[in-house]
Write a protein that holds these residues in place. Structure first.
Motif, PDB file in Angstrom:
ATOM      1  N   PRO A   1       1.076   8.423  -9.717  1.00  0.00           N
ATOM      2  CA  PRO A   1       1.662   9.771  -9.738  1.00  0.00           C
ATOM      3  C   PRO A   1       0.933  10.747  -8.803  1.00  0.00           C
ATOM      4  O   PRO A   1       1.515  11.725  -8.336  1.00  0.00           O
ATOM      5  CB  PRO A   1       1.505  10.207 -11.200  1.00  0.00           C
ATOM      6  N   ASP A   2      -0.347  10.456  -8.498  1.00  0.00           N
ATOM      7  CA  ASP A   2      -1.114  11.321  -7.604  1.00  0.00           C
ATOM      8  C   ASP A   2      -1.049  10.880  -6.151  1.00  0.00           C
ATOM      9  O   ASP A   2      -1.679  11.494  -5.291  1.00  0.00           O
ATOM     10  CB  ASP A   2      -2.580  11.369  -8.053  1.00  0.00           C
ATOM     11  N   GLY A   3      -0.338   9.816  -5.846  1.00  0.00           N
ATOM     12  CA  GLY A   3      -0.229   9.324  -4.476  1.00  0.00           C
ATOM     13  C   GLY A   3      -0.711   7.894  -4.349  1.00  0.00           C
ATOM     14  O   GLY A   3      -1.002   7.222  -5.337  1.00  0.00           O
ATOM     15  N   LEU A   4      -0.806   7.423  -3.110  1.00  0.00           N
ATOM     16  CA  LEU A   4      -1.263   6.064  -2.859  1.00  0.00           C
ATOM     17  C   LEU A   4      -2.767   5.941  -3.069  1.00  0.00           C
ATOM     18  O   LEU A   4      -3.527   6.844  -2.734  1.00  0.00           O
ATOM     19  CB  LEU A   4      -0.955   5.650  -1.419  1.00  0.00           C
ATOM     20  N   ILE A   5      -3.166   4.800  -3.604  1.00  0.00           N
ATOM     21  CA  ILE A   5      -4.580   4.448  -3.739  1.00  0.00           C
ATOM     22  C   ILE A   5      -4.734   3.076  -3.104  1.00  0.00           C
ATOM     23  O   ILE A   5      -3.922   2.175  -3.335  1.00  0.00           O
ATOM     24  CB  ILE A   5      -5.020   4.412  -5.215  1.00  0.00           C
ATOM     25  N   ALA A   6      -5.770   2.924  -2.264  1.00  0.00           N
ATOM     26  CA  ALA A   6      -6.022   1.651  -1.589  1.00  0.00           C
ATOM     27  C   ALA A   6      -7.445   1.202  -1.866  1.00  0.00           C
ATOM     28  O   ALA A   6      -8.390   1.975  -1.705  1.00  0.00           O
ATOM     29  CB  ALA A   6      -5.801   1.806  -0.086  1.00  0.00           C
ATOM     30  N   ARG A   7      -7.581  -0.054  -2.278  1.00  0.00           N
ATOM     31  CA  ARG A   7      -8.903  -0.640  -2.520  1.00  0.00           C
ATOM     32  C   ARG A   7      -9.139  -1.736  -1.487  1.00  0.00           C
ATOM     33  O   ARG A   7      -8.300  -2.615  -1.311  1.00  0.00           O
ATOM     34  CB  ARG A   7      -9.000  -1.237  -3.920  1.00  0.00           C
ATOM     35  N   PHE A   8     -10.282  -1.649  -0.795  1.00  0.00           N
ATOM     36  CA  PHE A   8     -10.624  -2.630   0.230  1.00  0.00           C
ATOM     37  C   PHE A   8     -10.832  -3.994  -0.412  1.00  0.00           C
ATOM     38  O   PHE A   8     -11.391  -4.091  -1.507  1.00  0.00           O
ATOM     39  CB  PHE A   8     -11.883  -2.182   0.978  1.00  0.00           C
ATOM     40  N   GLU A   9     -10.391  -5.040   0.254  1.00  0.00           N
ATOM     41  CA  GLU A   9     -10.446  -6.404  -0.265  1.00  0.00           C
ATOM     42  C   GLU A   9     -11.820  -6.762  -0.822  1.00  0.00           C
ATOM     43  O   GLU A   9     -12.830  -6.704  -0.126  1.00  0.00           O
ATOM     44  CB  GLU A   9     -10.103  -7.380   0.855  1.00  0.00           C
TER      45      GLU A   9
END
Length: 144
Positions: A109-117
């Motif tokens: 709901p707050d936007g995209l979140i990306a976690r590095f591999e």
């Protein structure tokens, strides 16, 4: 066990909590399932997204048709690249010395979140702003 012994054990356990908290990785945000290639493309194509990491500016990426991207670290030159899905990861190839950059993306709901591999101990990237405007590139290679 006497009351004094129980109190001593409780104090020792409480004293150890800060050390344990420092060693544990940060909890994953409430993210839901990772985005598939189709969902990631639908969510990003035609947008320019600014990302932060640990509250600091990180970079900006413009998502183009055909799984192409234009990336710039905060105040850096633009790099053209492509992306593809590898299992649950979205991998970016900028054909540079850094090699593939693979991330797990979540739509929240707050936007995209990306976690590095493989880096659950590293702060995730969090989208700050999204725009339909193209990325303003600096330097001799202006980009798309």
């Amino acid at each position: 066990m006497t009351l004094l012994s129980r109190a001593s054990v409780a104090l020792i356990a409480l004293a150890a909590l800060p050390a344990l908290a420092q060693e544990a990785p940060p909890p994953a945000p409430d993210t839901g399932p990772p985005l598939s290639a189709e969902a990631f493309d639908a969510r990003t194509v035609g947008r320019t997204i600014t990302y932060s990491s640990a509250g600091l500016p990180y970079g900006v990426e413009q998502y183009l048709p055909g799984r192409r991207v234009l990336w710039a670290f905060a105040e850096g030159e633009c790099k053209e690249g492509t992306w593809f899905q590898a299992e649950e990861l979205i991998c970016f190839d900028y054909e540079d010395e850094n090699g593939l950059q693979c991330w797990t993306f979540f739509d929240t709901p707050d936007g995209l979140i990306a976690r590095f591999e493989g880096r659950t101990d590293q702060a995730p990237l969090v989208s700050l702003t999204e725009s339909p405007e193209p990325l303003a590139c600096q330097g001799p290679e202006v980009g798309v």
